[in-house]
Design an enzyme around this catalytic site. Structure first.
Site, PDB file in Angstrom:
ATOM      1  N   LEU A  15      -8.741 -16.699   1.480  1.00 35.21           N
ATOM      2  CA  LEU A  15      -9.977 -16.545   0.562  1.00 35.21           C
ATOM      3  C   LEU A  15     -10.437 -16.279  -0.665  1.00 35.21           C
ATOM      4  O   LEU A  15     -11.250 -15.613  -1.393  1.00 35.21           O
ATOM      5  CB  LEU A  15     -11.235 -16.150   1.255  1.00 35.21           C
ATOM      6  CG  LEU A  15     -11.675 -16.675   2.361  1.00 35.21           C
ATOM      7  CD1 LEU A  15     -12.498 -16.263   3.250  1.00 35.21           C
ATOM      8  CD2 LEU A  15     -12.239 -18.538   2.292  1.00 35.21           C
ATOM      9  N   THR A  61       0.635 -12.034   0.940  1.00 33.90           N
ATOM     10  CA  THR A  61      -0.479 -11.470   2.106  1.00 33.90           C
ATOM     11  C   THR A  61       1.808 -11.678   2.786  1.00 33.90           C
ATOM     12  O   THR A  61       2.677 -12.174   2.743  1.00 33.90           O
ATOM     13  CB  THR A  61      -1.116 -11.722   2.558  1.00 33.90           C
ATOM     14  OG1 THR A  61      -1.828 -11.912   3.655  1.00 33.90           O
ATOM     15  CG2 THR A  61      -1.074 -13.580   1.627  1.00 33.90           C
ATOM     16  N   LYS A  65       4.839  -8.693   2.887  1.00 34.58           N
ATOM     17  CA  LYS A  65       4.319  -6.814   2.602  1.00 34.58           C
ATOM     18  C   LYS A  65       5.319  -6.393   1.997  1.00 34.58           C
ATOM     19  O   LYS A  65       5.561  -5.601   0.867  1.00 34.58           O
ATOM     20  CB  LYS A  65       3.318  -6.392   2.790  1.00 34.58           C
ATOM     21  CG  LYS A  65       1.779  -7.778   2.565  1.00 34.58           C
ATOM     22  CD  LYS A  65       0.569  -6.608   3.191  1.00 34.58           C
ATOM     23  CE  LYS A  65      -0.583  -7.804   3.245  1.00 34.58           C
ATOM     24  NZ  LYS A  65      -1.486  -7.024   3.675  1.00 34.58           N
ATOM     25  N   ALA A 126       0.787  -4.078  15.287  1.00 32.75           N
ATOM     26  CA  ALA A 126       2.475  -3.644  14.327  1.00 32.75           C
ATOM     27  C   ALA A 126       2.513  -4.678  13.844  1.00 32.75           C
ATOM     28  O   ALA A 126       3.260  -4.662  12.830  1.00 32.75           O
ATOM     29  CB  ALA A 126       3.414  -3.128  15.528  1.00 32.75           C
ATOM     30  N   GLY A 127       1.668  -5.154  13.067  1.00 27.50           N
ATOM     31  CA  GLY A 127       2.366  -6.686  11.378  1.00 27.50           C
ATOM     32  C   GLY A 127       1.976  -5.433  10.546  1.00 27.50           C
ATOM     33  O   GLY A 127       1.648  -5.136  10.128  1.00 27.50           O
ATOM     34  N   ARG A 150       2.907  -6.118  21.463  1.00 29.61           N
ATOM     35  CA  ARG A 150       3.875  -6.997  22.548  1.00 29.61           C
ATOM     36  C   ARG A 150       4.769  -6.386  22.708  1.00 29.61           C
ATOM     37  O   ARG A 150       5.414  -6.418  23.535  1.00 29.61           O
ATOM     38  CB  ARG A 150       3.010  -8.130  22.287  1.00 29.61           C
ATOM     39  CG  ARG A 150       3.445  -9.330  23.293  1.00 29.61           C
ATOM     40  CD  ARG A 150       3.433  -9.827  22.653  1.00 29.61           C
ATOM     41  NE  ARG A 150       3.741 -10.718  21.070  1.00 29.61           N
ATOM     42  CZ  ARG A 150       3.965 -11.717  20.329  1.00 29.61           C
ATOM     43  NH1 ARG A 150       2.660 -13.146  21.603  1.00 29.61           N
ATOM     44  NH2 ARG A 150       4.378 -12.253  19.747  1.00 29.61           N
ATOM     45  N   THR A 151       5.797  -5.975  21.027  1.00 33.31           N
ATOM     46  CA  THR A 151       6.616  -6.003  20.902  1.00 33.31           C
ATOM     47  C   THR A 151       6.802  -4.773  20.916  1.00 33.31           C
ATOM     48  O   THR A 151       6.800  -4.151  19.537  1.00 33.31           O
ATOM     49  CB  THR A 151       7.927  -7.211  19.959  1.00 33.31           C
ATOM     50  OG1 THR A 151       7.096  -8.577  20.104  1.00 33.31           O
ATOM     51  CG2 THR A 151       8.622  -7.118  19.971  1.00 33.31           C
ATOM     52  N   LYS A 154       8.923  -2.862  17.481  1.00 30.62           N
ATOM     53  CA  LYS A 154       8.142  -2.884  15.829  1.00 30.62           C
ATOM     54  C   LYS A 154       7.266  -1.389  15.788  1.00 30.62           C
ATOM     55  O   LYS A 154       7.823  -1.191  15.454  1.00 30.62           O
ATOM     56  CB  LYS A 154       7.683  -4.032  16.107  1.00 30.62           C
ATOM     57  CG  LYS A 154       8.108  -5.537  15.290  1.00 30.62           C
ATOM     58  CD  LYS A 154       7.411  -7.012  15.326  1.00 30.62           C
ATOM     59  CE  LYS A 154       6.580  -6.543  14.349  1.00 30.62           C
ATOM     60  NZ  LYS A 154       5.666  -8.351  14.853  1.00 30.62           N
ATOM     61  N   GLY A 232     -13.503  -7.319   8.930  1.00 31.71           N
ATOM     62  CA  GLY A 232     -13.112  -6.860   8.676  1.00 31.71           C
ATOM     63  C   GLY A 232     -12.657  -7.689   7.236  1.00 31.71           C
ATOM     64  O   GLY A 232     -12.429  -7.331   6.369  1.00 31.71           O
TER      65      GLY A 232
HETATM   66  P1  ATR Z   1       3.985 -10.105  10.843  1.00 31.38           P
HETATM   67  O1  ATR Z   1       4.541  -9.481  12.487  1.00 31.38           O
HETATM   68  O2  ATR Z   1       4.789 -11.210  10.596  1.00 31.38           O
HETATM   69  O3  ATR Z   1       4.190  -8.718   9.827  1.00 31.38           O
HETATM   70  P2  ATR Z   1       0.917  -9.740  11.433  1.00 31.38           P
HETATM   71  O4  ATR Z   1       0.242 -11.087  11.525  1.00 31.38           O
HETATM   72  O5  ATR Z   1       1.129  -9.002  10.162  1.00 31.38           O
HETATM   73  O6  ATR Z   1       2.492 -10.984  11.551  1.00 31.38           O
HETATM   74  O7  ATR Z   1       1.357  -9.237  12.925  1.00 31.38           O
HETATM   75  C1  ATR Z   1       1.293 -10.264  13.881  1.00 31.38           C
HETATM   76  C2  ATR Z   1       0.813  -9.358  15.039  1.00 31.38           C
HETATM   77  O8  ATR Z   1      -0.096  -9.803  15.952  1.00 31.38           O
HETATM   78  C3  ATR Z   1       1.785  -9.054  16.147  1.00 31.38           C
HETATM   79  O9  ATR Z   1       1.442  -6.677  15.979  1.00 31.38           O
HETATM   80  C4  ATR Z   1       2.277  -9.536  16.902  1.00 31.38           C
HETATM   81  O10 ATR Z   1       2.608  -8.706  17.459  1.00 31.38           O
HETATM   82  P3  ATR Z   1       4.405  -9.388  17.628  1.00 31.38           P
HETATM   83  O11 ATR Z   1       5.096  -7.543  17.045  1.00 31.38           O
HETATM   84  O12 ATR Z   1       4.683  -8.633  19.738  1.00 31.38           O
HETATM   85  O13 ATR Z   1       4.685 -10.251  17.271  1.00 31.38           O
HETATM   86  C5  ATR Z   1       0.742  -9.623  16.920  1.00 31.38           C
HETATM   87  N1  ATR Z   1       0.932 -11.061  17.929  1.00 31.38           N
HETATM   88  C6  ATR Z   1       0.875 -12.167  17.709  1.00 31.38           C
HETATM   89  N2  ATR Z   1       0.637 -13.262  19.145  1.00 31.38           N
HETATM   90  C7  ATR Z   1       0.038 -12.344  19.988  1.00 31.38           C
HETATM   91  C8  ATR Z   1      -0.283 -12.399  20.980  1.00 31.38           C
HETATM   92  N3  ATR Z   1       0.169 -13.902  21.502  1.00 31.38           N
HETATM   93  N4  ATR Z   1       0.008 -11.513  21.856  1.00 31.38           N
HETATM   94  C9  ATR Z   1      -0.080  -9.993  21.516  1.00 31.38           C
HETATM   95  N5  ATR Z   1       0.110 -10.039  20.246  1.00 31.38           N
HETATM   96  C10 ATR Z   1       0.325 -10.561  19.252  1.00 31.38           C
END
Ligand code: ATR
Length: 264
Positions: A15, A61, A65, A126-127, A150-151, A154, A232
């Site tokens: 947006l 974005t 980043k 943690a994205g 989840r991961t 990261k 947000g």
């Molecule tokens: P990026 O990881 O490329 O920076 P982001 O949109 O900024 O992208 O971050 C996505 C976040 O949503 C991450 O923390 C991701 O977790 P992972 O690091 O494990 O991928 C989380 N996420 C996305 N889908 C998810 C799901 N189905 N369950 C739990 N966490 C999820």
């Protein structure tokens, strides 16, 4: 006419053009703001267009980043400390990378009139936007920042930038005052975060970085349990406001009209 652009992948949902073009028009500025989906291989060339004067400013974005950093001449303190850039511009012939998400989050919290000092903050995810949130929170001196992703790796990587953050396993639920969803779960209406929030106590704040949809299931459930919920939207508005002011040297208005633009 000056040209501004937001780059990312995906970008369709952004947006930023709507908000920036509204402010451009309101302030009679001779400029246009577009969005462009790019691949990683195009990043260097598009950033170089700032040096050539073809583009006057870029918003960056997900997922670029951090990836944008090698193509910049200088970073602001915020961009350096978070290793994250969302605003690019030219200054004295140098391409500068700045991060307005930091101030965006801080101003959004001020807007809520919520005092972070001595509070326990629990972050999910943690994205891309999380380093900015942590850097911003640290300035407001919470008693503890707990994070789960989840991961797990990261999340552990974030500790290199922010040693004070405590990492817990995905699915665990610590004691907290404020919980922040910074995952992408919720962007789709049917998305659910599999966390049991029935025993978290009373009067907590649930904050979702997502503003479209206006109310994610995460916020809906919390609201039904009587907690305060916030999306947000104001963080988005304030990060854009900071970028606009930096580029155009004009402080645009944030009023109900501006905020309404983003309700869809
Ligand atoms: P990026 O990881 O490329 O920076 P982001 O949109 O900024 O992208 O971050 C996505 C976040 O949503 C991450 O923390 C991701 O977790 P992972 O690091 O494990 O991928 C989380 N996420 C996305 N889908 C998810 C799901 N189905 N369950 C739990 N966490 C999820």
């Amino acid at each position: 006419m000056k040209k501004y652009i937001v780059i990312g992948n995906p970008i369709e949902h952004s947006l930023s053009p709507k908000l920036h073009n509204y402010w451009i028009k309101e302030n009679n500025i001779d400029a246009v703001y577009d969005k462009k989906r790019i691949d990683h291989s195009e990043l260097e060339n598009i950033i170089f267009e700032v040096k050539e004067g073809k583009i006057s400013g870029i918003n960056v974005t997900v997922p670029f980043k951090k990836a944008a950093i090698p193509f910049l001449d200088e970073l602001s303190n915020e961009a350096n400390k978070t290793q994250s850039v969302n605003t690019i511009y030219l200054n004295n012939g140098k391409i500068i990378g700045h991060n307005t998400d930091v101030a965006g989050f801080e101003l959004a919290i001020k807007y809520l009139k919520y005092n972070i000092n001595n509070k326990r903050i629990f972050i999910l995810g943690a994205g891309g936007v999380v380093p900015s949130i942590i850097f911003s929170l640290n300035k407001m001196q919470p008693s503890k920042i707990i994070l789960s992703n989840r991961t797990r790796d990261k999340a552990e990587n974030l500790k290199e930038l922010f040693k004070n953050v405590e990492i817990i396993n995905w699915g665990e639920m610590p004691d907290f005052d404020m919980i922040i969803n910074a995952t992408s779960l919720g962007l789709k209406k049917e998305d659910e975060i599999k966390l049991d929030i029935s025993n978290v106590g009373n009067n907590k704040i649930f904050y979702d970085v997502i503003y479209n949809p206006i109310e994610t299931n995460f916020l809906k459930k919390a609201k039904n349990l009587g907690h305060r919920v916030e999306n947000g939207k104001m963080m988005f508005v304030y990060q854009a406001h900071q970028a606009f002011t930096l580029w155009h040297k004009v402080m645009p208005k944030i009023d109900s009209e501006t905020i309404k633009l983003l309700d869809q």
